[in-house]
Design a protein around this motif. Structure first.
Motif, PDB file in Angstrom:
ATOM      1  N   ASP A 127      90.821 107.555  31.336  1.00 13.66           N
ATOM      2  CA  ASP A 127      90.905 106.465  30.373  1.00 13.66           C
ATOM      3  C   ASP A 127      90.752 106.934  28.933  1.00 13.66           C
ATOM      4  O   ASP A 127      90.661 106.108  28.022  1.00 13.66           O
ATOM      5  N   ALA A 128      90.685 108.262  28.697  1.00 10.55           N
ATOM      6  CA  ALA A 128      90.429 108.754  27.345  1.00 10.55           C
ATOM      7  C   ALA A 128      91.269 109.986  27.031  1.00 10.55           C
ATOM      8  O   ALA A 128      91.611 110.761  27.918  1.00 10.55           O
ATOM      9  N   THR A 129      91.581 110.133  25.766  1.00 12.45           N
ATOM     10  CA  THR A 129      92.231 111.354  25.302  1.00 12.45           C
ATOM     11  C   THR A 129      91.150 112.258  24.705  1.00 12.45           C
ATOM     12  O   THR A 129      89.998 111.848  24.546  1.00 12.45           O
ATOM     13  N   PHE A 130      91.522 113.475  24.376  1.00 10.64           N
ATOM     14  CA  PHE A 130      90.615 114.459  23.778  1.00 10.64           C
ATOM     15  C   PHE A 130      89.446 114.812  24.706  1.00 10.64           C
ATOM     16  O   PHE A 130      88.353 115.105  24.243  1.00 10.64           O
ATOM     17  N   ASP A 131      89.659 114.774  26.002  1.00 13.96           N
ATOM     18  CA  ASP A 131      88.604 115.157  26.943  1.00 13.96           C
ATOM     19  C   ASP A 131      88.919 116.532  27.532  1.00 13.96           C
ATOM     20  O   ASP A 131      88.976 116.715  28.739  1.00 13.96           O
TER      21      ASP A 131
END
Length: 99
Positions: free
Chosen positions: A38-42
């Protein structure tokens, strides 16, 4: 109700090492790419460069440039916010003010 922040010194905090996948450009735009769907930059950090702007001999070799750098003051809140914006790719800028 009076709410107060409870601060714990880093030395008393039990940090855990977080293993992230190696950086890939898709990590910035594709949420499903990294560990959190559910997230970018991980993912890990993108390669970056560090530029040296001063060194001990600068004052003698380039006194005008040294004097200019002495006048630059980045308030802590702008430094922290600017770093976060740059880290997250929002195109944020750190504003510089003469001291």
């Amino acid at each position: 109700m009076n709410k107060q922040a409870i601060l714990t010194p880093y030395s008393l905090t039990d940090f855990k090492l977080l293993e992230l996948p190696a950086y890939e450009p898709d990590c910035e735009t594709e949420a499903a790419w990294g560990v959190n769907p559910d997230a970018t930059f991980d993912c890990g950090f993108a390669p970056s460069s560090i530029y040296k702007v001063a060194w001990p001999g600068m004052k003698e070799k380039w006194p005008e440039a040294y004097a200019l750098l002495q006048q630059i003051n980045i308030p802590l809140d702008q430094y922290e916010n600017g770093g976060e914006k740059v880290d997250h790719g929002s195109g944020g800028m750190i504003l510089l003010r003469a001291a």
